[in-house]
Motif scaffolding. Structure first.
Motif, PDB file in Angstrom:
ATOM      1  N   UNK A 184       0.834  -1.133   0.010  1.00  0.00           N
ATOM      2  CA  UNK A 184      -0.005   0.188  -0.186  1.00  0.00           C
ATOM      3  C   UNK A 184       0.735   1.243   0.030  1.00  0.00           C
ATOM      4  N   UNK A 185       2.132   1.327   0.383  1.00  0.00           N
ATOM      5  CA  UNK A 185       3.043   2.611   0.469  1.00  0.00           C
ATOM      6  C   UNK A 185       4.058   2.391  -0.450  1.00  0.00           C
ATOM      7  N   UNK A 186       4.340   1.361  -1.465  1.00  0.00           N
ATOM      8  CA  UNK A 186       5.459   1.065  -2.076  1.00  0.00           C
ATOM      9  C   UNK A 186       6.023   2.565  -2.784  1.00  0.00           C
ATOM     10  N   UNK A 187       7.144   2.864  -2.769  1.00  0.00           N
ATOM     11  CA  UNK A 187       7.779   3.996  -3.643  1.00  0.00           C
ATOM     12  C   UNK A 187       7.931   3.279  -4.937  1.00  0.00           C
ATOM     13  N   UNK A 188       7.920   4.181  -5.925  1.00  0.00           N
ATOM     14  CA  UNK A 188       8.013   3.725  -7.220  1.00  0.00           C
ATOM     15  C   UNK A 188       9.257   4.341  -7.691  1.00  0.00           C
ATOM     16  N   UNK A 189       9.957   3.623  -8.838  1.00  0.00           N
ATOM     17  CA  UNK A 189       9.495   2.375  -9.462  1.00  0.00           C
ATOM     18  C   UNK A 189       9.030   1.269  -8.518  1.00  0.00           C
ATOM     19  N   UNK A 190       8.480   0.388  -8.775  1.00  0.00           N
ATOM     20  CA  UNK A 190       8.015  -0.802  -7.855  1.00  0.00           C
ATOM     21  C   UNK A 190       8.193  -1.866  -8.812  1.00  0.00           C
ATOM     22  N   UNK A 191       9.184  -2.810  -8.413  1.00  0.00           N
ATOM     23  CA  UNK A 191       9.263  -4.131  -9.372  1.00  0.00           C
ATOM     24  C   UNK A 191       8.838  -5.400  -8.493  1.00  0.00           C
ATOM     25  N   UNK A 192       7.975  -6.148  -9.319  1.00  0.00           N
ATOM     26  CA  UNK A 192       7.871  -7.418  -8.736  1.00  0.00           C
ATOM     27  C   UNK A 192       8.537  -8.410  -9.376  1.00  0.00           C
ATOM     28  N   UNK A 193       8.917  -9.278  -9.003  1.00  0.00           N
ATOM     29  CA  UNK A 193       9.895 -10.603  -9.380  1.00  0.00           C
ATOM     30  C   UNK A 193       9.273 -11.707  -9.255  1.00  0.00           C
ATOM     31  N   UNK A 194       8.611 -12.777 -10.169  1.00  0.00           N
ATOM     32  CA  UNK A 194       7.922 -13.637  -9.811  1.00  0.00           C
ATOM     33  C   UNK A 194       8.608 -14.801 -10.511  1.00  0.00           C
ATOM     34  N   UNK A 195       8.939 -16.130  -9.957  1.00  0.00           N
ATOM     35  CA  UNK A 195       9.509 -17.253 -10.385  1.00  0.00           C
ATOM     36  C   UNK A 195       8.758 -18.519  -9.662  1.00  0.00           C
ATOM     37  N   UNK A 196       9.260 -19.455  -9.633  1.00  0.00           N
ATOM     38  CA  UNK A 196       8.899 -20.701  -9.148  1.00  0.00           C
ATOM     39  C   UNK A 196       8.353 -21.660 -10.355  1.00  0.00           C
ATOM     40  N   UNK A 197       7.626 -22.720 -10.061  1.00  0.00           N
ATOM     41  CA  UNK A 197       7.328 -23.868 -10.884  1.00  0.00           C
ATOM     42  C   UNK A 197       6.305 -23.521 -11.856  1.00  0.00           C
ATOM     43  N   UNK A 198       4.913 -23.100 -11.267  1.00  0.00           N
ATOM     44  CA  UNK A 198       3.952 -22.873 -12.104  1.00  0.00           C
ATOM     45  C   UNK A 198       3.022 -21.555 -12.066  1.00  0.00           C
ATOM     46  N   UNK A 199       2.649 -21.236 -13.172  1.00  0.00           N
ATOM     47  CA  UNK A 199       1.730 -20.377 -13.151  1.00  0.00           C
ATOM     48  C   UNK A 199       0.619 -20.272 -12.506  1.00  0.00           C
ATOM     49  N   UNK A 200       0.077 -21.396 -12.201  1.00  0.00           N
ATOM     50  CA  UNK A 200      -1.346 -21.656 -11.474  1.00  0.00           C
ATOM     51  C   UNK A 200      -1.094 -21.239 -10.112  1.00  0.00           C
ATOM     52  N   UNK A 201       0.035 -21.565  -9.513  1.00  0.00           N
ATOM     53  CA  UNK A 201       0.319 -20.940  -8.101  1.00  0.00           C
ATOM     54  C   UNK A 201       0.416 -19.485  -7.903  1.00  0.00           C
ATOM     55  N   UNK A 202       0.710 -18.750  -8.859  1.00  0.00           N
ATOM     56  CA  UNK A 202       1.061 -17.300  -9.036  1.00  0.00           C
ATOM     57  C   UNK A 202       0.038 -16.670  -9.451  1.00  0.00           C
ATOM     58  N   UNK A 203      -0.947 -17.087 -10.125  1.00  0.00           N
ATOM     59  CA  UNK A 203      -1.754 -16.048 -11.092  1.00  0.00           C
ATOM     60  C   UNK A 203      -2.459 -15.088 -10.132  1.00  0.00           C
ATOM     61  N   UNK A 204      -2.928 -15.653  -8.713  1.00  0.00           N
ATOM     62  CA  UNK A 204      -3.655 -14.439  -8.136  1.00  0.00           C
ATOM     63  C   UNK A 204      -2.774 -13.356  -7.759  1.00  0.00           C
ATOM     64  N   UNK A 205      -1.428 -13.741  -7.374  1.00  0.00           N
ATOM     65  CA  UNK A 205      -0.648 -12.606  -7.292  1.00  0.00           C
ATOM     66  C   UNK A 205      -0.260 -11.565  -8.273  1.00  0.00           C
ATOM     67  N   UNK A 206      -0.166 -12.444  -9.380  1.00  0.00           N
ATOM     68  CA  UNK A 206       0.067 -11.384 -10.561  1.00  0.00           C
ATOM     69  C   UNK A 206      -1.197 -10.293 -10.780  1.00  0.00           C
ATOM     70  N   UNK A 207      -2.378 -10.987 -10.786  1.00  0.00           N
ATOM     71  CA  UNK A 207      -3.725 -10.273 -10.889  1.00  0.00           C
ATOM     72  C   UNK A 207      -3.615  -8.997  -9.860  1.00  0.00           C
TER      73      UNK A 207
END
Ligand code: AMP
Length: 396
Positions: A184-207
Protein backbone atom coordinates in the motif's frame (compact mmCIF):
# COMPACT_ATOMS: atom_id res chain seq x y z
CA UNK A 1 -2.31 -1.62 15.09
CA UNK A 2 -3.22 -3.43 18.35
CA UNK A 3 0.21 -4.67 19.41
CA UNK A 4 1.39 -5.79 22.82
CA UNK A 5 3.16 -2.45 23.18
CA UNK A 6 -0.30 -0.96 23.79
CA UNK A 7 -0.71 -2.93 27.01
CA UNK A 8 0.94 -3.50 30.38
CA UNK A 9 0.68 -7.19 31.28
CA UNK A 10 1.35 -6.78 35.02
CA UNK A 11 -0.44 -9.58 36.91
CA UNK A 12 -2.13 -10.70 33.69
CA UNK A 13 -1.90 -14.11 32.08
CA UNK A 14 -1.20 -13.88 28.34
CA UNK A 15 -2.29 -16.79 26.17
CA UNK A 16 0.03 -16.61 23.17
CA UNK A 17 -0.48 -18.52 19.90
CA UNK A 18 3.03 -19.10 18.58
CA UNK A 19 4.25 -21.02 15.55
CA UNK A 20 6.64 -23.59 17.00
CA UNK A 21 6.26 -25.92 14.05
CA UNK A 22 10.02 -26.53 14.02
CA UNK A 23 11.92 -29.44 12.43
CA UNK A 24 13.13 -32.16 14.83
CA UNK A 25 15.74 -34.83 14.04
CA UNK A 26 15.49 -38.53 14.99
CA UNK A 27 16.67 -37.70 18.51
CA UNK A 28 14.04 -34.96 18.88
CA UNK A 29 16.66 -32.25 18.65
CA UNK A 30 15.51 -29.00 17.03
CA UNK A 31 17.41 -28.51 13.75
CA UNK A 32 16.18 -24.98 13.01
CA UNK A 33 15.26 -22.79 15.99
CA UNK A 34 14.35 -19.63 14.04
CA UNK A 35 10.62 -19.83 14.74
CA UNK A 36 11.18 -20.15 18.48
CA UNK A 37 13.84 -17.43 18.59
CA UNK A 38 11.53 -15.04 16.74
CA UNK A 39 8.94 -15.16 19.55
CA UNK A 40 11.34 -14.48 22.44
CA UNK A 41 10.92 -10.66 22.40
CA UNK A 42 7.13 -11.06 22.74
CA UNK A 43 7.48 -13.44 25.69
CA UNK A 44 10.16 -11.27 27.33
CA UNK A 45 8.05 -8.12 27.06
CA UNK A 46 5.15 -9.81 28.87
CA UNK A 47 7.20 -11.31 31.68
CA UNK A 48 9.18 -8.10 32.08
CA UNK A 49 5.86 -6.29 32.56
CA UNK A 50 5.14 -8.71 35.42
CA UNK A 51 2.74 -10.95 33.55
CA UNK A 52 2.76 -14.71 33.04
CA UNK A 53 2.65 -16.59 29.75
CA UNK A 54 0.80 -19.63 28.41
CA UNK A 55 2.21 -20.72 25.03
CA UNK A 56 0.21 -22.77 22.56
CA UNK A 57 1.27 -24.11 19.15
CA UNK A 58 0.96 -26.93 16.68
CA UNK A 59 3.86 -29.11 15.56
CA UNK A 60 3.84 -31.26 12.43
CA UNK A 61 0.80 -33.04 11.11
CA UNK A 62 -0.43 -35.48 13.75
CA UNK A 63 -3.27 -37.70 12.59
CA UNK A 64 -5.47 -36.83 15.58
CA UNK A 65 -4.37 -38.05 18.99
CA UNK A 66 -1.00 -37.74 20.63
CA UNK A 67 2.23 -38.85 18.92
CA UNK A 68 5.64 -38.77 20.59
CA UNK A 69 7.41 -37.31 17.54
CA UNK A 70 5.04 -34.34 17.48
CA UNK A 71 5.15 -33.58 21.21
CA UNK A 72 6.04 -30.02 22.14
CA UNK A 73 7.81 -31.31 25.27
CA UNK A 74 10.91 -31.68 23.05
CA UNK A 75 11.11 -27.87 22.96
CA UNK A 76 11.03 -27.26 26.70
CA UNK A 77 14.74 -27.40 27.45
CA UNK A 78 15.69 -25.16 24.51
CA UNK A 79 13.05 -22.61 25.43
CA UNK A 80 14.03 -22.70 29.12
CA UNK A 81 17.66 -22.04 28.18
CA UNK A 82 16.77 -19.14 25.93
CA UNK A 83 14.46 -17.50 28.48
CA UNK A 84 16.76 -18.40 31.35
CA UNK A 85 13.89 -19.77 33.44
CA UNK A 86 12.31 -23.21 33.90
CA UNK A 87 9.47 -23.40 31.37
CA UNK A 88 6.63 -25.59 32.67
CA UNK A 89 4.91 -28.10 30.42
CA UNK A 90 1.28 -29.30 30.39
CA UNK A 91 0.99 -32.63 28.58
CA UNK A 92 -2.46 -31.75 27.30
CA UNK A 93 -3.52 -28.39 25.86
CA UNK A 94 -6.95 -28.53 27.53
CA UNK A 95 -8.39 -30.40 30.53
CA UNK A 96 -7.80 -30.39 34.26
CA UNK A 97 -3.99 -30.37 34.30
CA UNK A 98 -3.75 -27.50 31.81
CA UNK A 99 -6.35 -25.47 33.72
CA UNK A 100 -4.60 -26.03 37.06
CA UNK A 101 -1.13 -25.31 35.75
CA UNK A 102 -2.29 -22.14 33.98
CA UNK A 103 -4.19 -21.00 37.09
CA UNK A 104 -1.10 -21.59 39.26
CA UNK A 105 1.26 -19.47 37.16
CA UNK A 106 2.97 -16.66 39.04
CA UNK A 107 4.15 -13.42 37.43
CA UNK A 108 7.22 -14.10 35.31
CA UNK A 109 6.41 -17.80 34.78
CA UNK A 110 5.93 -19.52 31.41
CA UNK A 111 3.84 -22.59 30.60
CA UNK A 112 3.98 -24.45 27.28
CA UNK A 113 0.93 -26.51 26.30
CA UNK A 114 1.03 -29.80 24.40
CA UNK A 115 0.41 -29.80 20.62
CA UNK A 116 -2.95 -28.23 19.71
CA UNK A 117 -3.32 -30.52 16.70
CA UNK A 118 -3.56 -33.60 18.92
CA UNK A 119 -7.21 -32.49 18.81
CA UNK A 120 -9.00 -32.50 15.46
CA UNK A 121 -11.10 -29.66 16.82
CA UNK A 122 -8.15 -27.27 16.36
CA UNK A 123 -8.09 -27.37 12.56
CA UNK A 124 -11.88 -27.59 12.40
CA UNK A 125 -12.08 -24.27 14.23
CA UNK A 126 -14.36 -25.82 16.85
CA UNK A 127 -15.81 -23.05 19.09
CA UNK A 128 -16.09 -25.33 22.17
CA UNK A 129 -12.42 -26.25 21.89
CA UNK A 130 -11.53 -22.57 21.40
CA UNK A 131 -13.53 -21.73 24.52
CA UNK A 132 -11.59 -24.29 26.58
CA UNK A 133 -8.31 -22.80 25.38
CA UNK A 134 -9.55 -19.28 26.04
CA UNK A 135 -10.15 -20.19 29.69
CA UNK A 136 -6.38 -20.52 30.16
CA UNK A 137 -5.56 -16.81 29.84
CA UNK A 138 -6.80 -13.26 30.47
CA UNK A 139 -5.36 -11.73 27.31
CA UNK A 140 -4.99 -13.31 23.86
CA UNK A 141 -1.87 -12.63 21.82
CA UNK A 142 -1.40 -13.95 18.29
CA UNK A 143 2.25 -14.20 17.27
CA UNK A 144 1.90 -16.98 14.69
CA UNK A 145 1.96 -15.34 11.28
CA UNK A 146 2.72 -18.69 9.61
CA UNK A 147 -0.81 -19.90 10.45
CA UNK A 148 -2.61 -16.57 10.05
CA UNK A 149 -4.25 -17.77 6.82
CA UNK A 150 -6.02 -20.56 8.71
CA UNK A 151 -9.31 -20.08 10.55
CA UNK A 152 -8.35 -22.57 13.26
CA UNK A 153 -9.59 -22.62 16.86
CA UNK A 154 -6.39 -21.13 18.31
CA UNK A 155 -5.58 -18.73 15.45
CA UNK A 156 -8.92 -17.04 14.80
CA UNK A 157 -12.00 -18.51 16.52
CA UNK A 158 -10.55 -18.00 20.00
CA UNK A 159 -10.29 -14.21 19.54
CA UNK A 160 -14.03 -13.75 20.04
CA UNK A 161 -13.60 -14.76 23.69
CA UNK A 162 -11.31 -11.75 24.17
CA UNK A 163 -13.31 -8.90 22.61
CA UNK A 164 -11.32 -6.19 24.37
CA UNK A 165 -8.15 -8.07 25.20
CA UNK A 166 -6.47 -9.29 21.99
CA UNK A 167 -3.18 -8.16 20.51
CA UNK A 168 -0.62 -8.89 17.83
CA UNK A 169 2.73 -10.14 19.14
CA UNK A 170 5.90 -8.64 17.65
CA UNK A 171 6.41 -11.33 14.97
CA UNK A 172 2.90 -10.95 13.67
CA UNK A 173 2.90 -7.14 13.88
CA UNK A 174 6.17 -6.90 11.96
CA UNK A 175 5.03 -9.24 9.17
CA UNK A 176 1.73 -7.41 8.73
CA UNK A 177 3.41 -3.99 8.80
CA UNK A 178 6.07 -4.96 6.23
CA UNK A 179 3.59 -6.59 3.87
CA UNK A 180 1.18 -3.67 4.12
CA UNK A 181 4.08 -1.32 3.46
CA UNK A 182 4.99 -3.05 0.22
CA UNK A 183 1.39 -3.39 -0.97
CA UNK A 184 0.00 0.00 0.00
CA UNK A 185 2.88 2.43 0.47
CA UNK A 186 5.40 1.26 -2.12
CA UNK A 187 7.71 3.88 -3.55
CA UNK A 188 7.99 3.79 -7.32
CA UNK A 189 9.35 2.33 -9.51
CA UNK A 190 7.94 -0.82 -7.90
CA UNK A 191 9.21 -4.09 -9.36
CA UNK A 192 7.77 -7.53 -8.64
CA UNK A 193 9.93 -10.54 -9.51
CA UNK A 194 7.99 -13.76 -9.77
CA UNK A 195 9.38 -17.21 -10.37
CA UNK A 196 8.86 -20.75 -9.18
CA UNK A 197 7.43 -23.77 -10.90
CA UNK A 198 3.93 -22.96 -12.04
CA UNK A 199 1.77 -20.10 -13.26
CA UNK A 200 -1.23 -21.67 -11.52
CA UNK A 201 0.31 -21.01 -8.08
CA UNK A 202 1.05 -17.38 -8.92
CA UNK A 203 -1.79 -16.13 -11.07
CA UNK A 204 -3.72 -14.52 -8.21
CA UNK A 205 -0.57 -12.72 -7.11
CA UNK A 206 0.00 -11.44 -10.65
CA UNK A 207 -3.59 -10.20 -10.86
CA UNK A 208 -3.43 -8.46 -7.51
CA UNK A 209 -0.09 -6.80 -8.25
CA UNK A 210 -0.99 -5.61 -11.73
CA UNK A 211 -2.40 -2.25 -10.63
CA UNK A 212 0.40 -1.71 -8.11
CA UNK A 213 3.68 -2.41 -9.88
CA UNK A 214 5.56 -0.64 -12.64
CA UNK A 215 7.61 -3.68 -13.63
CA UNK A 216 6.78 -7.36 -13.53
CA UNK A 217 9.69 -9.75 -14.08
CA UNK A 218 8.77 -13.36 -14.76
CA UNK A 219 11.26 -16.22 -14.50
CA UNK A 220 11.30 -19.82 -13.24
CA UNK A 221 9.33 -22.68 -14.75
CA UNK A 222 6.30 -20.42 -15.14
CA UNK A 223 8.05 -18.31 -17.81
CA UNK A 224 7.62 -21.05 -20.42
CA UNK A 225 3.82 -20.94 -20.32
CA UNK A 226 4.11 -17.21 -21.09
CA UNK A 227 6.73 -17.70 -23.81
CA UNK A 228 4.67 -20.43 -25.50
CA UNK A 229 1.57 -18.23 -25.25
CA UNK A 230 3.55 -15.54 -27.10
CA UNK A 231 4.33 -17.99 -29.92
CA UNK A 232 7.72 -19.25 -28.72
CA UNK A 233 9.02 -22.84 -29.07
CA UNK A 234 9.80 -24.17 -25.60
CA UNK A 235 10.74 -27.83 -26.29
CA UNK A 236 10.15 -30.05 -23.24
CA UNK A 237 10.06 -27.16 -20.75
CA UNK A 238 7.38 -27.01 -18.07
CA UNK A 239 4.17 -25.66 -19.67
CA UNK A 240 0.63 -25.47 -18.35
CA UNK A 241 -1.31 -25.87 -21.59
CA UNK A 242 -4.63 -24.97 -19.94
CA UNK A 243 -3.21 -21.60 -18.88
CA UNK A 244 -1.84 -20.45 -22.25
CA UNK A 245 -4.85 -18.25 -22.92
CA UNK A 246 -4.67 -16.75 -19.46
CA UNK A 247 -0.95 -16.06 -19.85
CA UNK A 248 -1.65 -14.29 -23.17
CA UNK A 249 -4.38 -12.20 -21.52
CA UNK A 250 -1.98 -11.30 -18.72
CA UNK A 251 0.57 -10.01 -21.24
CA UNK A 252 -2.15 -7.99 -22.99
CA UNK A 253 -3.50 -6.78 -19.63
CA UNK A 254 -0.05 -5.57 -18.60
CA UNK A 255 0.18 -3.51 -21.81
CA UNK A 256 -3.18 -1.89 -21.13
CA UNK A 257 -2.28 -1.17 -17.49
CA UNK A 258 1.08 0.33 -18.48
CA UNK A 259 3.04 -2.36 -16.61
CA UNK A 260 6.38 -3.36 -18.15
CA UNK A 261 6.27 -7.14 -18.25
CA UNK A 262 9.72 -8.67 -18.68
CA UNK A 263 10.10 -12.24 -19.89
CA UNK A 264 13.55 -13.85 -20.26
CA UNK A 265 15.06 -13.62 -23.76
CA UNK A 266 17.45 -16.52 -23.16
CA UNK A 267 17.43 -19.65 -21.04
CA UNK A 268 19.79 -22.35 -19.80
CA UNK A 269 18.48 -25.51 -21.37
CA UNK A 270 19.23 -29.14 -20.48
CA UNK A 271 18.62 -32.52 -22.15
CA UNK A 272 17.27 -33.96 -18.86
CA UNK A 273 15.91 -32.71 -15.51
CA UNK A 274 19.18 -33.51 -13.76
CA UNK A 275 22.35 -31.86 -12.56
CA UNK A 276 24.23 -34.42 -14.72
CA UNK A 277 22.42 -33.34 -17.88
CA UNK A 278 24.13 -31.66 -20.84
CA UNK A 279 23.33 -27.97 -20.82
CA UNK A 280 23.77 -24.81 -22.89
CA UNK A 281 22.48 -21.28 -23.32
CA UNK A 282 19.69 -20.84 -25.86
CA UNK A 283 17.14 -18.32 -27.16
CA UNK A 284 14.19 -18.76 -24.75
CA UNK A 285 11.77 -18.60 -27.71
CA UNK A 286 13.53 -21.30 -29.72
CA UNK A 287 14.19 -24.32 -27.50
CA UNK A 288 14.56 -27.55 -29.50
CA UNK A 289 12.86 -30.80 -28.41
CA UNK A 290 13.64 -32.69 -26.19
CA UNK A 291 15.58 -29.93 -24.39
CA UNK A 292 14.00 -28.06 -21.50
CA UNK A 293 14.66 -24.66 -19.93
CA UNK A 294 15.82 -24.92 -16.33
CA UNK A 295 17.12 -21.40 -15.69
CA UNK A 296 17.13 -17.90 -17.14
CA UNK A 297 20.16 -17.09 -19.30
CA UNK A 298 22.92 -14.45 -18.93
CA UNK A 299 21.32 -11.81 -21.20
CA UNK A 300 18.09 -12.05 -19.16
CA UNK A 301 20.05 -11.74 -15.91
CA UNK A 302 21.69 -8.59 -17.21
CA UNK A 303 18.39 -7.09 -18.37
CA UNK A 304 16.60 -7.95 -15.11
CA UNK A 305 19.50 -6.57 -13.07
CA UNK A 306 19.18 -3.29 -14.96
CA UNK A 307 15.46 -3.05 -14.07
CA UNK A 308 16.09 -4.03 -10.44
CA UNK A 309 18.82 -1.42 -9.99
CA UNK A 310 16.39 1.31 -11.06
CA UNK A 311 13.68 0.19 -8.62
CA UNK A 312 12.70 1.84 -5.34
CA UNK A 313 10.60 -1.11 -4.13
CA UNK A 314 11.20 -4.78 -4.92
CA UNK A 315 9.01 -7.74 -4.09
CA UNK A 316 10.50 -11.15 -4.90
CA UNK A 317 8.71 -14.48 -4.79
CA UNK A 318 9.94 -17.67 -6.43
CA UNK A 319 13.32 -18.79 -7.82
CA UNK A 320 14.40 -18.00 -11.40
CA UNK A 321 15.38 -21.59 -12.12
CA UNK A 322 16.01 -24.99 -10.57
CA UNK A 323 18.41 -23.43 -8.09
CA UNK A 324 18.64 -26.63 -6.06
CA UNK A 325 20.88 -27.97 -8.90
CA UNK A 326 24.27 -26.31 -9.28
CA UNK A 327 24.10 -26.04 -13.07
CA UNK A 328 20.81 -24.15 -12.93
CA UNK A 329 21.29 -21.87 -9.96
CA UNK A 330 23.02 -18.89 -11.59
CA UNK A 331 19.85 -16.99 -12.51
CA UNK A 332 18.47 -17.16 -8.96
CA UNK A 333 21.84 -16.27 -7.41
CA UNK A 334 22.43 -13.32 -9.75
CA UNK A 335 18.95 -11.94 -9.14
CA UNK A 336 19.40 -12.39 -5.36
CA UNK A 337 22.69 -10.47 -5.58
CA UNK A 338 21.04 -7.81 -7.71
CA UNK A 339 18.24 -7.32 -5.14
CA UNK A 340 20.87 -7.07 -2.37
CA UNK A 341 22.80 -4.45 -4.35
CA UNK A 342 19.67 -2.38 -5.05
CA UNK A 343 18.87 -2.54 -1.32
CA UNK A 344 22.34 -1.29 -0.46
CA UNK A 345 21.67 1.64 -2.79
CA UNK A 346 18.47 2.56 -0.98
CA UNK A 347 15.67 0.38 -2.39
CA UNK A 348 13.21 -1.39 -0.08
CA UNK A 349 13.16 -5.14 -0.78
CA UNK A 350 10.84 -7.80 0.55
CA UNK A 351 11.51 -11.49 -0.12
CA UNK A 352 8.85 -14.04 0.65
CA UNK A 353 7.44 -17.44 -0.15
CA UNK A 354 9.22 -20.71 0.66
CA UNK A 355 11.79 -21.20 -2.10
CA UNK A 356 12.90 -17.60 -2.53
CA UNK A 357 13.52 -17.51 1.23
CA UNK A 358 15.55 -20.73 0.91
CA UNK A 359 17.50 -19.11 -1.95
CA UNK A 360 18.26 -15.92 -0.04
CA UNK A 361 19.60 -18.03 2.84
CA UNK A 362 21.59 -20.24 0.46
CA UNK A 363 23.48 -17.20 -0.84
CA UNK A 364 23.72 -15.70 2.69
CA UNK A 365 22.02 -12.50 1.64
CA UNK A 366 19.27 -12.43 4.29
CA UNK A 367 20.90 -9.46 6.02
CA UNK A 368 21.36 -7.58 2.75
CA UNK A 369 17.66 -7.29 1.89
CA UNK A 370 15.12 -5.17 3.74
CA UNK A 371 12.81 -7.92 4.96
CA UNK A 372 12.47 -11.69 4.62
CA UNK A 373 8.93 -12.85 5.29
CA UNK A 374 8.72 -16.20 7.04
CA UNK A 375 5.03 -16.48 6.37
CA UNK A 376 4.95 -19.04 3.52
CA UNK A 377 1.31 -19.65 2.64
CA UNK A 378 0.13 -16.74 4.81
CA UNK A 379 2.49 -14.34 3.02
CA UNK A 380 1.32 -15.55 -0.41
CA UNK A 381 -2.34 -15.12 0.51
CA UNK A 382 -1.61 -11.65 1.84
CA UNK A 383 -0.02 -10.56 -1.45
CA UNK A 384 -2.89 -12.19 -3.33
CA UNK A 385 -5.02 -9.59 -1.55
CA UNK A 386 -6.87 -12.06 0.66
CA UNK A 387 -7.95 -11.23 4.17
CA UNK A 388 -6.13 -13.46 6.67
CA UNK A 389 -8.46 -14.87 9.38
CA UNK A 390 -5.74 -14.60 12.05
CA UNK A 391 -5.19 -10.92 11.28
CA UNK A 392 -8.86 -10.10 10.90
CA UNK A 393 -9.69 -11.75 14.25
CA UNK A 394 -7.44 -9.29 16.07
CA UNK A 395 -8.37 -6.24 13.98
CA UNK A 396 -12.16 -6.74 14.21
P1 AMP B 1 7.22 -22.61 -6.28
O1 AMP B 1 7.02 -23.48 -5.06
O2 AMP B 1 6.06 -22.58 -7.20
O3 AMP B 1 7.76 -21.26 -5.92
O4 AMP B 1 8.36 -23.35 -7.12
C1 AMP B 1 9.66 -23.52 -6.69
C2 AMP B 1 10.30 -24.62 -7.50
O5 AMP B 1 10.28 -24.25 -8.86
C3 AMP B 1 11.75 -24.85 -7.14
O6 AMP B 1 11.87 -26.11 -6.53
C4 AMP B 1 12.46 -24.83 -8.49
O7 AMP B 1 13.36 -25.90 -8.68
C5 AMP B 1 11.33 -24.96 -9.48
N1 AMP B 1 11.66 -24.38 -10.79
C6 AMP B 1 12.20 -23.18 -11.03
N2 AMP B 1 12.44 -23.03 -12.35
C7 AMP B 1 12.06 -24.16 -12.94
C8 AMP B 1 12.08 -24.62 -14.31
N3 AMP B 1 12.55 -23.84 -15.28
N4 AMP B 1 11.59 -25.85 -14.55
C9 AMP B 1 11.13 -26.62 -13.55
N5 AMP B 1 11.09 -26.25 -12.26
C10 AMP B 1 11.55 -25.04 -11.95
Amino acid sequence: MQTIDNFNFKDKKALIRVDYNVPLDDHYQITDTNRIDATLPTIRKIITDGGSVVLMSHLGRPKGGSEEKFSLKHLVSYLSGKLNLPVKFADDCIGKAAVEMAAGLKPGEVLLLENLRFYKEEEKGDPEFAKKLAALGDIYVNDAFGTAHRAHASTAVIAKFFPNAKYFGYVMAEEVAQLKKVLTEAKHPFTAILGGAKVSGKIEIINHLMDKVDNLIIGGGMMFTFIKAMGGEVGASLVEEDLLELAKNTVEGAKIMGVNLYLPSDAIIADAFSNDANFKTCNAYDIPDPWMGLDIGPASCQKFDHVIQKSATILWNGPMGVFEMKKFEDGTRIIAESVAKATENGAYSLIGGGDSVAAIHKYRLEDKVSYVSTGGGAMLEFIEGKELPGVKAIED
